[in-house]
Design a protein around this motif. Structure first.
Motif, short mmCIF file in Angstrom:
data_model
loop_
_atom_site.label_atom_id
_atom_site.label_comp_id
_atom_site.label_asym_id
_atom_site.label_seq_id
_atom_site.Cartn_x
_atom_site.Cartn_y
_atom_site.Cartn_z
N GLU A 24 -1.01 4.96 -0.36
CA GLU A 24 -2.26 5.21 -1.07
C GLU A 24 -3.40 5.12 -0.07
OE1 GLU A 24 -3.71 6.59 -4.16
OE2 GLU A 24 -2.33 5.18 -5.07
N LYS B 173 0.81 -1.22 0.00
CA LYS B 173 0.00 0.00 0.00
C LYS B 173 0.84 1.28 0.00
CE LYS B 173 -0.77 0.63 4.95
NZ LYS B 173 -1.70 0.50 6.07
N THR C 252 -0.77 11.16 -0.29
CA THR C 252 -1.85 10.19 -0.26
C THR C 252 -1.87 9.40 -1.55
OG1 THR C 252 -3.33 11.89 -1.06
CG2 THR C 252 -3.31 11.48 1.31
N SER C 253 -0.85 9.57 -2.35
CA SER C 253 -0.79 8.77 -3.55
C SER C 253 0.62 8.24 -3.72
CB SER C 253 -1.20 9.58 -4.78
OG SER C 253 -0.08 9.94 -5.53
N MET C 254 0.74 7.19 -4.51
CA MET C 254 2.03 6.56 -4.73
C MET C 254 2.67 7.08 -5.99
SD MET C 254 2.87 4.12 -2.62
CE MET C 254 3.86 3.09 -3.72
N SER C 255 2.02 8.07 -6.60
CA SER C 255 2.50 8.49 -7.91
C SER C 255 3.87 9.14 -7.83
CB SER C 255 1.47 9.46 -8.51
OG SER C 255 2.11 10.35 -9.38
N TYR D 148 2.22 4.00 -10.87
CA TYR D 148 3.05 3.34 -9.87
C TYR D 148 3.62 2.08 -10.49
CZ TYR D 148 4.41 0.41 -6.02
OH TYR D 148 5.11 -0.42 -5.21
N VAL E 133 -1.90 -0.74 -3.61
CA VAL E 133 -1.71 -0.27 -4.98
C VAL E 133 -0.81 -1.16 -5.81
CG1 VAL E 133 -2.17 2.15 -4.59
CG2 VAL E 133 0.10 1.25 -4.16
#
Lengths: 406, 57
Positions: free
Chosen positions: A86, A70, A366-369, A404, A93
């Motif tokens: 994420e 995650k 809050t994102s893995m980007s 990702y 993710v």
């Protein structure tokens, strides 16, 4: 084995198997060959993959998923941690795969779709007539054969020869390759929901160390360093140092080595009667080293274009141009962007990396980007990351989508 | 000039094959084969993750 097929795919990794499956599903006569006697083994991979992108190709199966991930924890040389997880839709993710089983499952899908699969079967040369590839010479169990086809697909990985035989120079310079070593360890004692990355010119010059969870307190602990940095200290030596200092209780149960092309896109991936896909086409990501998804995406494009070209009766370079255009417009753009990032990051000192990490301490990801991470870094360190400004101009236009991928 | 691959140390990963400028190397199952196109340039020796290659000078 017959004397002639519509397409022959050389190499049964993700790129080759997806190409073979795509073409066979549409009714083409497909031969998929793998030089090893076992598909998927030995692995040469850290086995991380984005969930969303993977699902575009195959339904996730617990038999080849070792861990649900995650988030990522990235450590700068002084130990400053940046955590990205994420939180949207509460989900993991990424997956860490069991490539030995995964690659076999993909080859199985191509077989189910109607492709003929042969293992312990190695391409030894191309059959070229005029300036067109018309098939391959292969060796199976010590015997040599010639098999003809309308299109040959080179999915023969890092050590690809198929492209070279067709006059495409795919040789990689040391400064364009990450040389890698990895252990699968027991007693890993990491949070199994996170991937860990360690940066720094001491631990991994122009590369990084990774820890990917493999379930059951196991992990893939690996290192990639730029080939030009390898010499006195090799990937394996630096990995051993890291293990000794940071994971003394870990127990090695497998050793993995390999090279990952990080050259960025090559000039040409097609010729008359020939298409290159995956690592053979140098389609791995220059910053993460990830190649599975790109290989599968390219394989699907190659399979679809091969079907069209054969139906149109034009397998010349011109007839295959659509593949070149398709992948350059998608995968290629991401690779180009990653190359800019890579070229910026390999020149950073440890102080630069520490200061970048510190600038993110109050950012709540809050994102893995990767793009989100870079954007935040850029905002806080415009001077240091001025080379990357072009990337964010494109983001605004929604031109690119960093996924990702590992 | 050619190279010597220590087959007891080699991890048969093919990194050397990918960097060879002349295409002299080939990974077959669990060993590396070297043909007469090898110039002994040493690039493979440099990038080998395990240090299994030596240039034979």
């Amino acid at each position: 084995m017959k004397n002639e097929y519509d397409i022959i795919v050389v190499g049964a990794g993700p790129a080759g198997s997806i190409t073979a499956k795509t073409a066979a599903e549409k009714g083409l006569d497909v031969l998929l060959i793998e030089k090893r006697q076992e598909i998927g083994d030995p692995i040469r991979c850290a086995e991380g993959v984005g969930k969303y992108n993977l699902q575009q190709h195959i339904e996730p199966d617990p038999r080849w998923i070792c861990a649900d991930v995650k988030g990522s924890r990235i450590f700068s040389p002084d130990g400053t941690m940046v955590e990205m997880a994420e939180e949207i839709s509460g989900g993991e993710v990424g997956y860490v795969l069991e490539r030995k089983i995964f690659d076999r499952a993909l080859a199985n899908e191509s077989a189910l779709a109607g492709a003929e699969v042969m293992v312990k079967t190695r391409a030894t040369d191309l059959i070229i007539e005029g300036n067109t590839v018309c098939g391959i010479k292969l060796m199976h169990m010590g015997e040599e054969y010639e098999v003809r086809s309308k299109i040959v697909i080179g999915a023969d990985g890092m050590e690809s020869k198929v492209g070279r035989w067709a006059g495409i120079n795919t040789s990689v310079k040391p400064e364009d390759m990450e040389t890698c070593a990895q252990y699968l360890v027991a007693n890993a004692n990491i949070d199994q929901e996170f991937c860990y990355f360690y940066l720094g010119n001491e631990v991994a010059p122009a590369g990084y160390i990774w820890l990917f969870p493999k379930g059951g307190n196991k992990a893939n602990v690996g290192i990639g360093i730029l080939g030009s940095e390898s010499g006195e200290q090799r990937a394996i030596d630096l990995l051993n140092d890291f293990m000794e200092k940071n994971m003394p209780e870990a127990r090695i149960i497998e050793m993995v080595v390999g090279g990952v092309p990080v050259s960025g896109t090559i000039d040409r991936t097609i010729a008359n009667g020939l298409i290159l896909v995956g690592d053979a086409a140098r389609q791995s990501d220059p910053i993460t080293g990830g190649g599975i998804i790109n290989a599968m995406d390219a394989g699907k494009m190659a399979g679809e274009v091969a079907v069209k070209a054969i139906r149109n009766g034009d397998c010349s370079e011109k007839g295959l141009q659509e593949y070149e255009d398709l992948w350059r417009d998608t995968i290629g753009k991401e690779i180009d962007n990653s190359l800019v990032v890579k070229e910026t990051f390999v020149n950073f000192t440890d102080e630069d990396l520490n200061s970048l990490a510190k600038s993110l301490q109050n950012v709540n990801f809050t994102s893995m980007s990767l793009m989100d991470l870079l954007l935040a870094l850029f905002k806080a360190n415009k001077k240091l990351l001025w080379n990357l400004r072009g990337l964010f101009k494109d983001i605004v236009k929604n031109d690119i989508d960093f996924k990702y991928r590992t | 000039m050619s190279i010597i691959v220590n087959k007891y140390k080699c991890g048969y990963c093919g990194a050397c094959v990918g960097v060879c400028p002349t295409g002299a190397l080939e990974l077959i199952e669990t060993w590396i084969e070297v043909d007469n196109k090898c110039t002994g340039c040493g690039i493979c020796q440099k990038v080998c993750p395990l240090g299994a290659i030596e240039v034979d000078r």
